[in-house]
Design an enzyme around this catalytic site. Sequence first.
Site, PDB file in Angstrom:
ATOM      1  N   LYS A   8     -49.844  49.277  64.562  1.00  0.00           N
ATOM      2  CA  LYS A   8     -49.152  49.019  63.318  1.00  0.00           C
ATOM      3  C   LYS A   8     -48.791  47.562  62.871  1.00  0.00           C
ATOM      4  O   LYS A   8     -49.452  46.776  63.694  1.00  0.00           O
ATOM      5  CB  LYS A   8     -48.039  50.011  62.726  1.00  0.00           C
ATOM      6  N   CYS A  60     -44.090  61.327  53.245  1.00  0.00           N
ATOM      7  CA  CYS A  60     -45.619  62.261  54.253  1.00  0.00           C
ATOM      8  C   CYS A  60     -46.334  63.852  53.880  1.00  0.00           C
ATOM      9  O   CYS A  60     -47.943  63.470  53.621  1.00  0.00           O
ATOM     10  CB  CYS A  60     -45.977  61.880  55.292  1.00  0.00           C
ATOM     11  N   ARG A  83     -31.597  60.267  53.909  1.00  0.00           N
ATOM     12  CA  ARG A  83     -31.565  60.357  55.518  1.00  0.00           C
ATOM     13  C   ARG A  83     -30.075  60.274  55.493  1.00  0.00           C
ATOM     14  O   ARG A  83     -29.391  59.785  55.349  1.00  0.00           O
ATOM     15  CB  ARG A  83     -32.312  59.397  56.130  1.00  0.00           C
ATOM     16  N   GLN A 135     -39.031  54.687  48.633  1.00  0.00           N
ATOM     17  CA  GLN A 135     -39.824  53.785  49.018  1.00  0.00           C
ATOM     18  C   GLN A 135     -41.258  53.426  48.070  1.00  0.00           C
ATOM     19  O   GLN A 135     -41.468  54.625  46.892  1.00  0.00           O
ATOM     20  CB  GLN A 135     -40.773  55.225  49.724  1.00  0.00           C
ATOM     21  N   HIS A 168     -50.119  56.524  50.571  1.00  0.00           N
ATOM     22  CA  HIS A 168     -50.816  56.631  51.923  1.00  0.00           C
ATOM     23  C   HIS A 168     -52.496  56.695  51.579  1.00  0.00           C
ATOM     24  O   HIS A 168     -53.132  57.272  50.757  1.00  0.00           O
ATOM     25  CB  HIS A 168     -50.668  58.728  52.130  1.00  0.00           C
ATOM     26  N   HIS A 215     -50.023  54.736  56.683  1.00  0.00           N
ATOM     27  CA  HIS A 215     -49.194  54.577  55.647  1.00  0.00           C
ATOM     28  C   HIS A 215     -48.633  53.256  55.261  1.00  0.00           C
ATOM     29  O   HIS A 215     -48.824  52.681  56.181  1.00  0.00           O
ATOM     30  CB  HIS A 215     -47.618  55.540  56.515  1.00  0.00           C
ATOM     31  N   ASP A 247     -44.697  53.898  48.836  1.00  0.00           N
ATOM     32  CA  ASP A 247     -44.538  54.759  50.016  1.00  0.00           C
ATOM     33  C   ASP A 247     -46.096  55.094  48.905  1.00  0.00           C
ATOM     34  O   ASP A 247     -46.596  54.830  48.104  1.00  0.00           O
ATOM     35  CB  ASP A 247     -44.612  56.620  50.335  1.00  0.00           C
TER      36      ASP A 247
HETATM   37 ZN    ZN Z   1     -45.727  57.910  55.443  1.00  0.00          ZN
END
Ligand code: ZN
Length: 567
Positions: A399, A268, A297, A315, A319, A445, A317
Amino acid sequence: MSNNDIKALRHSAAHLLGHAVSELFPGTLLTIGPATDDGFFYDFLPIRGFKEEDLITISQRMQELAAQNLPLEHKEISKKEAREIFKDNTFKLELIDQIPGETVGLATQGTFYDLCRGGHVASTGLLKNFKLLAISGSYWRADKTKAVLQRISGTAFFTAEELEAHLKHKEELALYDHRKIGKQLDLFSFHQEGVGFPFFHPKGQLIIKTMKRYMENLHQENNYQEISTPTMLSDELWRRSGHYAHYKDKMYFSTIDEQSYAIKPMNCPGAILTYNTRPRSYRELPLKLAEFGHVHRHELSGVLHGLMRVRAFTQDDAHIFCTLDQLEQEISTVLRLTFAMLKKFGFEKVNLAVATRPANSIGSDELWEKAIAALKNALTKADIPFSIKDADGAFYGPKIDLDIEDSMQRHWQCGTVQVDFFQPENFDIGYIASSGKRERPVMVHQAIYGSLERFFAIVLEHHKGNLPFWLAPVQARIMTITDEQKPYAHTVLATLKKAGIRAELDASSDPLNGQIKTAQLEKIPWMLIVGKKEVAQETVTLRNLDGTQEMGIPIKNLIEKATQLTN
Ligand SMILES: [Zn+2]
Ligand SMILES: [Zn+2]
């Protein structure tokens, strides 16, 4: 039977286990024996280590005690009395000290007694349908600095049929464990030199690449733009984003030019810095920045589990920066992409839930109400049923949670769509509205696969290693009956490859049966058999993995079929 009853049954089975062990191995200290989600265990400090074969003896004794149909009695006794009864067991004494109040519960069956808070079946006669499954190591209080114990675990059901079905299911799960399939199909490996970091072999990497390419296409068709942001970014950034405060224990740090850096646990902040490189106009919104971000992680070594739980993963991902009014439309798109993806991978059972505003959240009532309405409307308009997880949203926004059910009835939490009111404020993200005023966009996200590695594992297990044609690393293998057909087989191979089909030629001199066997083990969806007749007709015989055959298919038709299965 209610869930509660099965818990009572399994907890009682743990007592039965404790009973048998204390008779067979006098001097063993009993610690705790609870019911678990799918069974029970008892942790012991044994006089000598339990061995696999002890399970048989213990099971037999448990069956005998069950046959005696001993009533299970429970009463409250004073702590003083309890300390006297358990004076030789430091573990029970510690438990007695920790139980609030002046009395503790004592469970009795025959000559056996145990410290217990209650919740049993009436007698041992109801405990015949159990199975002891494993001996493993454990620690008192799950604390590595405390006594090393041995755990015997098992499961119990009310009926023999239920027990058998459960054991069969467990066997199936073990058989199709992705770690096992991954090894068998040479897809990936793990090494001591990088605990929790997966290595993808050529075929595994091909699958990951194919998954990425599929998502890239969905992104492109829906006006997402791909970016790439650095793996390491300064500490300062992670402090500002809040990751440092909440996530520090899971982050890896390093130093560059005497400045502290962290390896990104999430993408992010990178996307936010990219957005903020210049002023944005309302004309640019919705701005959708996608990134296949490789994040690290730190997971404890004990929870690592193949590709399901790793220390580095990718990911898918994205945004989305948009206005509150655009939110519903954007959520609709995300839902459309999600369902397209799930269908493509063969998942049919999906549960969605909208998580609403929790206590101690940021943002105005109006903001929350509008955002939640946008999520609900998008779902309703797409005719997607959903439940509400009341007050289960993050402190920074509502979410949608997505849960998929696989072919072995397991549930997996996968992608998320998370609205975020916090980071736009935190990073002062803005856009110039048509009025000329600077406004705050909403941030979303989005991750549809979630972790590519984990999703890969779920897909492998869901299909039991038999990947759908479009995803299989080797889609077709050509086999000849004799060497005479080899020249024709090479022509077919070249044609298929040119058409984008991942095809190979079996170059061995094995008889056809052997060639088929090998391809089956490698779970190759198409076996293309070429004999005299096929050469004469310029066709192939298609043998599917399930053994069905289609004879005399012209190559042109085969390519058409492949295209249909791919798109
Ligand atoms: Zn994010
Ligand atoms: Zn009990």
